[in-house]
Design an enzyme around this catalytic site. Structure first.
Site, PDB file in Angstrom:
ATOM      1  N   ALA A  21      45.565  37.838  35.920  1.00  7.37           N
ATOM      2  CA  ALA A  21      46.255  36.783  36.660  1.00  7.37           C
ATOM      3  C   ALA A  21      47.421  36.183  35.892  1.00  7.37           C
ATOM      4  O   ALA A  21      48.373  35.685  36.490  1.00  7.37           O
ATOM      5  CB  ALA A  21      45.264  35.680  37.033  1.00  7.37           C
ATOM      6  N   THR A  25      51.088  34.254  37.212  1.00  2.74           N
ATOM      7  CA  THR A  25      51.287  32.808  37.227  1.00  2.74           C
ATOM      8  C   THR A  25      52.755  32.464  37.007  1.00  2.74           C
ATOM      9  O   THR A  25      53.237  31.430  37.486  1.00  2.74           O
ATOM     10  CB  THR A  25      50.432  32.106  36.159  1.00  2.74           C
ATOM     11  OG1 THR A  25      50.724  32.653  34.873  1.00  2.74           O
ATOM     12  CG2 THR A  25      48.950  32.258  36.458  1.00  2.74           C
ATOM     13  N   HIS A 118      40.458  45.198  42.041  1.00  2.00           N
ATOM     14  CA  HIS A 118      39.891  44.163  42.905  1.00  2.00           C
ATOM     15  C   HIS A 118      40.506  44.166  44.295  1.00  2.00           C
ATOM     16  O   HIS A 118      40.375  43.203  45.045  1.00  2.00           O
ATOM     17  CB  HIS A 118      40.052  42.785  42.246  1.00  2.00           C
ATOM     18  CG  HIS A 118      39.277  42.644  40.977  1.00  2.00           C
ATOM     19  ND1 HIS A 118      39.547  41.686  40.025  1.00  2.00           N
ATOM     20  CD2 HIS A 118      38.232  43.368  40.488  1.00  2.00           C
ATOM     21  CE1 HIS A 118      38.705  41.817  39.010  1.00  2.00           C
ATOM     22  NE2 HIS A 118      37.903  42.825  39.266  1.00  2.00           N
ATOM     23  N   CYS A 129      35.580  51.555  60.173  1.00  2.00           N
ATOM     24  CA  CYS A 129      36.388  52.770  60.328  1.00  2.00           C
ATOM     25  C   CYS A 129      37.536  52.864  59.327  1.00  2.00           C
ATOM     26  O   CYS A 129      38.201  53.906  59.241  1.00  2.00           O
ATOM     27  CB  CYS A 129      36.948  52.873  61.750  1.00  2.00           C
ATOM     28  SG  CYS A 129      38.263  51.690  62.148  1.00  2.00           S
ATOM     29  N   CYS A 154      37.640  50.035  66.682  1.00  5.53           N
ATOM     30  CA  CYS A 154      36.202  50.290  66.832  1.00  5.53           C
ATOM     31  C   CYS A 154      35.369  49.028  67.023  1.00  5.53           C
ATOM     32  O   CYS A 154      34.142  49.102  67.118  1.00  5.53           O
ATOM     33  CB  CYS A 154      35.682  51.071  65.637  1.00  5.53           C
ATOM     34  SG  CYS A 154      35.562  50.094  64.109  1.00  5.53           S
ATOM     35  N   ILE A 235      54.470  35.739  28.910  1.00  8.82           N
ATOM     36  CA  ILE A 235      54.472  37.183  29.169  1.00  8.82           C
ATOM     37  C   ILE A 235      55.874  37.718  29.475  1.00  8.82           C
ATOM     38  O   ILE A 235      56.333  38.669  28.829  1.00  8.82           O
ATOM     39  CB  ILE A 235      53.490  37.499  30.307  1.00  8.82           C
ATOM     40  CG1 ILE A 235      52.061  37.219  29.819  1.00  8.82           C
ATOM     41  CG2 ILE A 235      53.625  38.957  30.758  1.00  8.82           C
ATOM     42  CD1 ILE A 235      51.027  37.184  30.905  1.00  8.82           C
TER      43      ILE A 235
END
Length: 246
Positions: A21, A25, A118, A129, A154, A235
Site C-alpha cells: 500500500a 499512498t 489480492h 460463471c 447467469c 518511495i
C-alpha cells in the site's frame, strides 16, 4: 544509500518488484489498515458471510462504493512510473502487488507482468460463471434497487474482483508469484509492512533461494534483519533517480 540501491539494481539481471500500500499512498490512496481507517471502525465481512447473506452482500457493496470515493481519480505517482520504466528496460521481469488499485497497469506496466495477489478493485466478477462486470453497471443496479447485484448472464453472485477475508488466495497468481520469485536474482520489496501472509513470505523465499533482498519502506519491517539493503524513505523520490526519471 542511493548509490548502493542503484548498484544493487545495476548488477541484477532478473528483478522482481513486490509492492504494498505504501507505493500508492503517494497517489492519495489511504492505507486502509492504518489506525483510524475503515477496517478499525467496523468488522470485516468474511467471504462466507458474503456468500450466505444478501444483507452482508448489500453492506459489502455499500462499503465498496464508500471506499471508492477515496480512490477515484487517483493517478500513478513517481514510484509507479519508476517501476514501469524498469519493466520497460527489461530489468524487472514481474511486479507482484498486494494492491488492488490497478495503478501499475495505468503506469504502463503490461498486465501480463503484473501479478495481483489480492485481486483488483476496479471491476467485479460473477462468482459462478466468471463474467466481468464494470463497476458503473453494478453501481447503477445497486442504486436503483438497493439490492446486491446479480450476474446479467447467469444470475449468480457478483463480487468485487478482490480477495476478501476468509477467501482463498488465487491459485494461478500465487503460482506465478512463486515462479517469478524463484527465478529472480534481486527481490525489491517496496511500500509493504511485510506482515500480511502468505504474500509477505515471498521475500523470504527469494532470500533463501540466493537472491539479494532490498526493502524500501518508510517504516521498519520485520524482514529488515535479513535484507541486504534497507531504505527508510519516501518511495517516489527514492525510485525516480534510480530509474532516471526527470
Amino acid at each position: 544509500m542511493s548509490s548502493d540501491f542503484k548498484r544493487e539494481i545495476e548488477r541484477a539481471s532478473r528483478v522482481v518488484v513486490f509492492t504494498g500500500a505504501g507505493i500508492s499512498t503517494e497517489s492519495g490512496i489511504p492505507d486502509f489498515r492504518s489506525p483510524g481507517d475503515i477496517w478499525t471502525k467496523m468488522s470485516p465481512i468474511n467471504f462466507d458471510e458474503f456468500i450466505r447473506s444478501p444483507e452482508m452482500r448489500r453492506e459489502a457493496w455499500r462499503r465498496k462504493f464508500e471506499i471508492d470515493k477515496t480512490i477515484i481519480g487517483a493517478e500513478p505517482n513517481k514510484g509507479h512510473m519508476a517501476v514501469a520504466k524498469l519493466v520497460d528496460t527489461g530489468k524487472v521481469t514481474h511486479v507482484i502487488t498486494q494492491n488492488i488499485d490497478n495503478l501499475h497497469q495505468n503506469s504502463g506496466v503490461p498486465a501480463a507482468k503484473v501479478i495481483e495477489l489480492h485481486g483488483n478493485g476496479t471491476y467485479a466478477k460473477c462468482l459462478d460463471c466468471g463474467l466481468r462486470h464494470e463497476l458503473d453497471e453494478v453501481r447503477a443496479l445497486y442504486d436503483a434497487s438497493d439490492e446486491p447485484p446479480a450476474c446479467r448472464s447467469c444470475n449468480g453472485i457478483v463480487k468485487s474482483a478482490t480477495v476478501s477475508f476468509g477467501q482463498a488466495m488465487p491459485e494461478d497468481e500465487m503460482r506465478r508469484a512463486e515462479e517469478a520469485t524463484l527465478a529472480c536474482d534481486l527481490f525489491l520489496a517496496i511500500g509493504s509492512s511485510l506482515q500480511v501472509y502468505p504474500a509477505a513470505g515471498f521475500p523470504v523465499v527469494a532470500k533463501r533461494n540466493g537472491a539479494r533482498l532490498v526493502i524500501l519502506n518508510r517504516e521498519p519491517t520485520e524482514l529488515d534483519r535479513i535484507a541486504d539493503l534497507v531504505i527508510h524513505d519516501e518511495i517516489g523520490p527514492t525510485l525516480a533517480p534510480i530509474a532516471m526519471l526527470n
